[in-house]
Design a protein around this motif. Structure first.
Motif, short mmCIF file in Angstrom:
data_model
loop_
_atom_site.label_atom_id
_atom_site.label_comp_id
_atom_site.label_asym_id
_atom_site.label_seq_id
_atom_site.Cartn_x
_atom_site.Cartn_y
_atom_site.Cartn_z
N MET A 1 0.89 -1.17 0.02
CA MET A 1 -0.17 0.08 0.04
C MET A 1 0.96 1.12 -0.03
O MET A 1 1.86 1.43 0.82
CB MET A 1 -0.94 -0.01 1.32
CG MET A 1 -2.02 1.22 1.39
SD MET A 1 -2.87 1.21 2.85
CE MET A 1 -3.62 -0.36 2.86
N ASP A 79 -6.71 -2.93 6.55
CA ASP A 79 -5.82 -3.55 5.47
C ASP A 79 -6.35 -4.81 5.06
O ASP A 79 -5.85 -5.98 5.69
CB ASP A 79 -4.35 -3.44 5.84
CG ASP A 79 -3.43 -3.54 4.72
OD1 ASP A 79 -3.75 -4.04 3.64
OD2 ASP A 79 -2.18 -3.23 5.11
N ASN A 80 -6.82 -4.89 3.78
CA ASN A 80 -7.30 -6.28 3.09
C ASN A 80 -6.27 -7.22 2.45
O ASN A 80 -6.19 -8.29 2.27
CB ASN A 80 -8.45 -6.04 2.21
CG ASN A 80 -8.17 -5.33 1.25
OD1 ASN A 80 -6.84 -4.73 0.82
ND2 ASN A 80 -9.10 -4.76 0.36
N GLU A 81 -5.07 -6.13 2.45
CA GLU A 81 -3.90 -7.04 1.82
C GLU A 81 -3.13 -8.04 2.78
O GLU A 81 -2.51 -9.00 2.39
CB GLU A 81 -2.82 -5.85 1.44
CG GLU A 81 -3.32 -5.17 0.35
CD GLU A 81 -2.19 -4.12 -0.03
OE1 GLU A 81 -1.43 -3.98 0.46
OE2 GLU A 81 -2.39 -3.18 -1.14
N ASN A 82 -3.27 -7.65 4.07
CA ASN A 82 -2.82 -8.67 5.04
C ASN A 82 -3.92 -8.96 6.22
O ASN A 82 -3.44 -9.48 7.19
CB ASN A 82 -1.33 -8.05 5.80
CG ASN A 82 -1.67 -6.80 6.29
OD1 ASN A 82 -2.65 -6.43 6.80
ND2 ASN A 82 -0.53 -5.98 6.66
#
Length: 249
Positions: A1, A79-82
């Motif tokens: 991000m 944070d949908n990345e982690n």
């Protein structure tokens, strides 16, 4: 991000706005924190604006605003990345040196939040040590020490950087030129552990006396072996050790 923080020193002219738009298209940050915009809230969208501070983001569920004032905007980042929730504070240190301690008190109040994954970005209007300034009068040792102590007390460490050394510059001639590293990112140990490959970069600029700083939480390039990446890190407190100069020599 990608998170971009920038003291833009005013967005009142169309030419300045167009330059900012071009910069944002090139960088494509997910979150944008601007300071000293000098715009009214009516001219901003998806924003909490107070005293010229602006926070914008891409994604309806990404940001949950917690608090804001003339000198900060505090938010939870989903944070949908982690699949983690962490804290981002956009920070603007009081430009009046006599009121600088009020800024450190603001960090103290913010530090009482229980979310330990915390990063703070912005223009702190202060430096850690004298080597972060070139030209002009010497900075007060007491004020620099108060700044370092405030961050240490609240478990915030400097994130380092890549790129140009100074983030603020004034004066076109050598005799009057002053440069300082006023803009930075600091974070808790837990946040750094969450993003071990982060990178904070000082970017070039053309219309503000501050350069933008770009924090990329996942900076590892695709198709490049991790052991080929070399990020330079520098801990300012090293310079306080009496043996530092001889060690470098």
């Amino acid at each position: 991000m990608k998170i971009l923080s920038w003291n833009v020193r005013g967005l009142g002219r169309p030419r300045t706005v167009n330059r900012l738009k071009n910069k944002l298209r090139a960088i494509n940050p997910r979150i944008l924190f601007l300071m000293e915009t000098k715009l009214s809230a009516k001219r901003m969208e998806k924003v909490r604006l107070n005293g010229g501070l602006y926070l914008g983001w891409n994604g309806n569920a990404l940001v949950n605003l917690k608090s804001f004032s003339s000198f900060h905007i505090d938010a939870e980042i989903h944070d949908n990345e982690n699949e983690e929730v962490w804290r981002l504070t956009g920070f603007y240190g009081n430009p009046d040196g006599r009121k600088r301690n009020e800024s450190w008190e603001l960090i103290k109040c913010s530090s009482q939040d229980q979310l330990r994954l915390w990063v703070v970005l912005g223009d702190f209007n202060e430096i850690f040590n004298s080597f972060e300034k070139k030209g002009g009068r010497r900075k007060s040792e007491r004020k620099m020490s108060e700044f370092r102590t405030a961050l240490d007390d609240y478990s915030l460490s400097d994130l380092g950087f890549v790129g140009r050394w100074y983030t603020w510059e004034r004066g076109k001639f050598l005799t009057s030129n002053i440069r300082e590293r006023l803009d930075r990112g600091v974070a808790t140990f837990d946040w750094v552990n969450l993003f071990p490959n982060y990178q904070l970069e000082h970017l070039s600029h053309s219309f503000s006396d501050h350069c933008p700083i770009l924090l990329n939480t996942i900076s590892k390039p695709q198709n490049v072996p991790h052991n080929h990446i070399r990020h330079f890190r520098f801990e300012a407190n090293w310079c306080l050790d009496n043996s530092f100069d001889n060690l470098i020599k």
